[in-house]
Design an enzyme around this catalytic site. Structure first.
Site, short mmCIF file in Angstrom:
data_model
loop_
_atom_site.label_atom_id
_atom_site.label_comp_id
_atom_site.label_asym_id
_atom_site.label_seq_id
_atom_site.Cartn_x
_atom_site.Cartn_y
_atom_site.Cartn_z
N SER A 172 -7.32 -6.36 -7.12
CA SER A 172 -8.70 -6.19 -7.58
C SER A 172 -9.10 -7.30 -8.54
O SER A 172 -8.26 -7.93 -9.20
CB SER A 172 -8.86 -4.83 -8.28
OG SER A 172 -8.60 -3.78 -7.39
N1 SAM Z 1 -4.45 -1.27 -7.67
C1 SAM Z 1 -4.20 -2.41 -6.82
C2 SAM Z 1 -3.74 -3.62 -7.56
O1 SAM Z 1 -3.68 -3.57 -8.79
O2 SAM Z 1 -3.41 -4.61 -6.89
C3 SAM Z 1 -5.37 -2.77 -5.94
C4 SAM Z 1 -5.47 -1.85 -4.85
S1 SAM Z 1 -6.29 -2.35 -3.37
C5 SAM Z 1 -7.91 -2.72 -3.92
C6 SAM Z 1 -6.38 -0.70 -2.65
C7 SAM Z 1 -5.05 -0.15 -2.20
O3 SAM Z 1 -5.23 1.22 -1.84
C8 SAM Z 1 -4.48 -0.85 -0.98
O4 SAM Z 1 -3.20 -1.33 -1.27
C9 SAM Z 1 -4.45 0.28 0.08
O5 SAM Z 1 -3.36 0.16 0.97
C10 SAM Z 1 -4.34 1.50 -0.79
N2 SAM Z 1 -4.75 2.77 -0.16
C11 SAM Z 1 -5.77 3.02 0.70
N3 SAM Z 1 -5.81 4.34 1.00
C12 SAM Z 1 -4.78 4.94 0.33
C13 SAM Z 1 -4.31 6.27 0.24
N4 SAM Z 1 -4.86 7.29 0.92
N5 SAM Z 1 -3.22 6.52 -0.55
C14 SAM Z 1 -2.63 5.51 -1.25
N6 SAM Z 1 -3.05 4.22 -1.20
C15 SAM Z 1 -4.11 3.94 -0.42
#
Ligand code: SAM
Length: 215
Positions: A65
């Site tokens: 992010s």
């Molecule tokens: N917090 C992260 C970082 O600091 O790098 C950024 C996260 S990225 C914007 C969103 C993440 O949410 C992705 O890695 C994606 O695979 C994950 N994601 C999507 N749906 C999800 C779910 N139902 N449960 C867990 N993770 C999920």
């Protein structure tokens, strides 16, 4: 080998200044951003961009992010040392590192197996040790509930009831909710089993998948 030299520290200080100008004023959040080496989360090819205030690809179609977004969400969560916190969407682990710097006890869950494995193996090498989980975080982690704080770092179509159910009394859920392109940042606070809802700015997150996310 990971290196944190004066140049990277200088770029990090500039980023902190920029976040302050953009309205982030919690000094503890700014101190955490000033401490966590964001460049360590980047591939060599993108290293020169680590301290830009932008989101970047981390593989598997996912992103680390934008620092402003990380700072905004962290500030709105009102983290207190010792908070038991659930993060949905581990991704690169950068947000988890910021939350750990602020003294939270972090449970983090990731739906993408490769990212889960990569971050589980990598993050502790920087000294950051959350509890890692693999699975669908839209359902929370009921076995470890309740949580003082829950942060969702992917865009949801609705507020998952599983998450509000897992909030402790006085707990806060911070979640972007909207369509696939843009979402409003919502803060839900549980007070005497009632849910108080506040709305903030719009953001553009990758979609939250899973049972209470996008199909
Ligand atoms: N917090 C992260 C970082 O600091 O790098 C950024 C996260 S990225 C914007 C969103 C993440 O949410 C992705 O890695 C994606 O695979 C994950 N994601 C999507 N749906 C999800 C779910 N139902 N449960 C867990 N993770 C999920």
């Amino acid at each position: 080998m990971f290196e944190d030299n004066y140049r990277q520290r200088g770029l990090r200080n500039k980023l902190v200044k920029k976040l302050l100008e953009k309205g982030i004023c919690d000094q503890r959040v700014l101190a955490a951003i000033g401490k966590v080496p964001r460049h360590a989360f980047f591939d060599d090819a993108l290293l020169g961009h680590a301290y830009e205030d932008k989101a970047f690809p981390i593989g598997e179609g996912q992103t680390i992010s934008q620092p402003y977004t990380v700072a905004f969400q962290t500030e709105k969560l009102k983290i207190q040392p010792g908070d038991k916190l659930l993060e949905i969407g581990t991704g690169s682990g950068y947000q988890a590192a910021i939350l750990l710097e602020m003294g939270a006890k972090v449970y983090t869950i990731e739906y993408n197996r490769k990212l889960y494995e990569r971050t589980r193996d990598f993050l502790p090498t920087l000294g950051y040790e959350p509890y890692f989980f693999y699975g669908d975080g839209s359902k929370g982690i009921p076995a470890k509930a309740p949580y003082n704080k829950i942060i969702v770092t992917a865009g949801a179509p609705v507020i998952p009831t599983a998450l509000t159910d897992q909030l402790a009394e006085g707990g806060i859920l911070l979640i972007p909710v909207g369509d696939r392109e843009r979402q409003k940042m919502l803060r839900i606070t549980k007070v005497k089993n009632e849910l108080k809802k506040e709305e903030f700015d719009s953001f553009a997150f990758v979609p939250l998948l899973g049972d209470q996310g996008w199909k």
